[in-house]
Design an enzyme around this catalytic site. Structure first.
Site, PDB file in Angstrom:
ATOM      1  CG  ASN A 176      46.319  16.065  49.911  1.00  0.00           C
ATOM      2  OD1 ASN A 176      47.319  15.676  49.322  1.00  0.00           O
ATOM      3  ND2 ASN A 176      45.725  17.196  49.620  1.00  0.00           N
ATOM      4  CB  CYS A 177      47.344  12.330  54.934  1.00  0.00           C
ATOM      5  SG  CYS A 177      47.325  11.386  56.452  1.00  0.00           S
ATOM      6  N   PRO A 178      44.071  11.489  55.189  1.00  0.00           N
ATOM      7  CG  PRO A 178      42.406  10.587  56.620  1.00  0.00           C
ATOM      8  CD  PRO A 178      42.871  11.882  55.937  1.00  0.00           C
ATOM      9  CG  ASP A 189      49.884  12.862  50.974  1.00  0.00           C
ATOM     10  OD1 ASP A 189      50.718  13.764  51.198  1.00  0.00           O
ATOM     11  OD2 ASP A 189      49.115  12.416  51.844  1.00  0.00           O
TER      12      ASP A 189
END
Length: 75
Positions: A13-15, A40
């Site tokens: 997931n981000c980042p 994501d």
């Protein structure tokens, strides 16, 4: 589309997908293409913004079955 290097960022997931892509881009030469796989949903906007900020070209962005594929050409 052919890629010089492939990055599997599925499940991250981000980042993390952006951070891994930044590292992978540093390992290839100018004009070479990086293929990024991600799951994501936020990565679509993230990679568009990343391309604008870094000057690298986001050549394509596709989605199929919850999996996103990006092709980015290093400036």
């Amino acid at each position: 589309m052919n890629a010089d290097k492939e990055l599997d960022a599925r499940g991250l997931n981000c980042p993390l997908p952006i951070l891994r892509a930044k590292k992978a881009l540093a390992e290839i030469g100018s004009g070479q293409v990086l293929k990024i796989l991600s799951t994501d949903p936020g990565s679509v906007k993230d990679f568009q913004a990343f391309a604008k900020q870094t000057g690298n070209e986001l050549m394509s962005s596709t989605e199929a079955g919850g999996e996103y594929t990006f092709f980015m050409k290093k400036k």
